[in-house]
Design a protein around this motif. Structure first.
Motif, PDB file in Angstrom:
ATOM      1  N   CYS A  26       0.689   2.890   3.346  1.00 26.20           N
ATOM      2  CA  CYS A  26       1.038   2.174   5.359  1.00 26.20           C
ATOM      3  C   CYS A  26       1.609   1.183   5.038  1.00 26.20           C
ATOM      4  CB  CYS A  26       0.211   1.408   5.657  1.00 26.20           C
ATOM      5  SG  CYS A  26      -1.562  -0.138   4.999  1.00 26.20           S
ATOM      6  N   GLN A  27       1.379   0.720   3.725  1.00 27.60           N
ATOM      7  CA  GLN A  27       3.034  -0.315   3.066  1.00 27.60           C
ATOM      8  C   GLN A  27       2.632  -1.562   3.450  1.00 27.60           C
ATOM      9  OE1 GLN A  27       5.634   0.553   1.169  1.00 27.60           O
ATOM     10  NE2 GLN A  27       4.547   2.675   1.478  1.00 27.60           N
ATOM     11  N   HIS A  28       1.405  -1.949   3.771  1.00 29.26           N
ATOM     12  CA  HIS A  28       0.712  -3.394   3.799  1.00 29.26           C
ATOM     13  C   HIS A  28       0.305  -3.973   2.560  1.00 29.26           C
ATOM     14  CE1 HIS A  28       0.350  -2.209   8.132  1.00 29.26           C
ATOM     15  NE2 HIS A  28       0.360  -3.484   8.445  1.00 29.26           N
ATOM     16  N   SER A  29       0.199  -5.388   2.464  1.00 32.00           N
ATOM     17  CA  SER A  29      -0.347  -5.924   1.362  1.00 32.00           C
ATOM     18  C   SER A  29      -1.339  -5.729   0.651  1.00 32.00           C
ATOM     19  CB  SER A  29      -0.309  -7.490   1.339  1.00 32.00           C
ATOM     20  OG  SER A  29       0.801  -7.928   1.587  1.00 32.00           O
ATOM     21  N   CYS A  85       0.880  -1.325   0.363  1.00 27.93           N
ATOM     22  CA  CYS A  85       0.394   0.244   0.099  1.00 27.93           C
ATOM     23  C   CYS A  85       0.694   1.385   0.022  1.00 27.93           C
ATOM     24  CB  CYS A  85      -0.851   0.113   1.200  1.00 27.93           C
ATOM     25  SG  CYS A  85      -1.777   0.993   1.146  1.00 27.93           S
ATOM     26  N   CYS A 110      -6.390  -2.008   0.263  1.00 32.35           N
ATOM     27  CA  CYS A 110      -5.812  -1.719   1.214  1.00 32.35           C
ATOM     28  C   CYS A 110      -6.769  -2.275   2.589  1.00 32.35           C
ATOM     29  CB  CYS A 110      -4.482  -0.918   1.279  1.00 32.35           C
ATOM     30  SG  CYS A 110      -3.918  -1.039   3.342  1.00 32.35           S
ATOM     31  N   GLU A 111      -6.602  -3.901   3.393  1.00 36.56           N
ATOM     32  CA  GLU A 111      -8.090  -3.880   3.959  1.00 36.56           C
ATOM     33  C   GLU A 111      -7.501  -3.062   5.563  1.00 36.56           C
ATOM     34  OE1 GLU A 111      -8.018  -8.366   4.751  1.00 36.56           O
ATOM     35  OE2 GLU A 111      -8.741  -8.384   2.871  1.00 36.56           O
ATOM     36  N   SER A 112      -5.311  -2.549   5.704  1.00 33.23           N
ATOM     37  CA  SER A 112      -5.218  -2.300   6.770  1.00 33.23           C
ATOM     38  C   SER A 112      -5.685  -0.525   7.492  1.00 33.23           C
ATOM     39  CB  SER A 112      -3.415  -2.456   6.742  1.00 33.23           C
ATOM     40  OG  SER A 112      -3.200  -1.323   8.301  1.00 33.23           O
ATOM     41  N   CYS A 113      -5.517   0.081   5.707  1.00 40.33           N
ATOM     42  CA  CYS A 113      -5.806   1.434   6.205  1.00 40.33           C
ATOM     43  C   CYS A 113      -7.700   1.604   4.990  1.00 40.33           C
ATOM     44  CB  CYS A 113      -4.820   3.191   5.840  1.00 40.33           C
ATOM     45  SG  CYS A 113      -4.630   2.570   4.002  1.00 40.33           S
ATOM     46  N   GLU A 114      -7.679   0.665   5.004  1.00 45.89           N
ATOM     47  CA  GLU A 114      -9.713   0.989   4.429  1.00 45.89           C
ATOM     48  C   GLU A 114      -9.299   1.374   2.890  1.00 45.89           C
ATOM     49  OE1 GLU A 114     -13.181   0.891   6.960  1.00 45.89           O
ATOM     50  OE2 GLU A 114     -11.692  -0.964   8.102  1.00 45.89           O
TER      51      GLU A 114
END
Length: 75
Positions: free
Chosen positions: A8-11, A5, A21-25
């Motif tokens: 936030c750099q998540h997958s 992402c 991005c499920e982390s930062c939606e």
């Protein structure tokens, strides 16, 4: 290979023609990139077909060779 992402750099996961991005939606549009010069490709759509053209002198690019990256401006 999963892409990180840009926020936030998540997958990222692929959902209905965009990245999510499920982390930062956040959702990000897919951007087609030339594998030769790494510049944005022009998308050509006609009669249901989608082709990619490099305006930097590399001509038509095969769909198999196009690199997709998340567009930083979220949807």
């Amino acid at each position: 290979m999963s892409l990180p992402c840009p926020v936030c750099q998540h997958s990222l996961t692929v959902e209905e023609g965009h990245y999510h991005c499920e982390s930062c939606e956040r959702c990000f549009a897919m951007q087609a990139i030339c594998p030769e010069c790494h510049q944005t490709l022009q998308v050509l759509k006609a009669c249901g077909a989608v082709d990619y053209f490099c305006t930097n002198g590399h001509g038509l690019i095969s769909k198999k060779r196009v690199e997709f990256t998340p567009l930083v401006e979220s949807l």
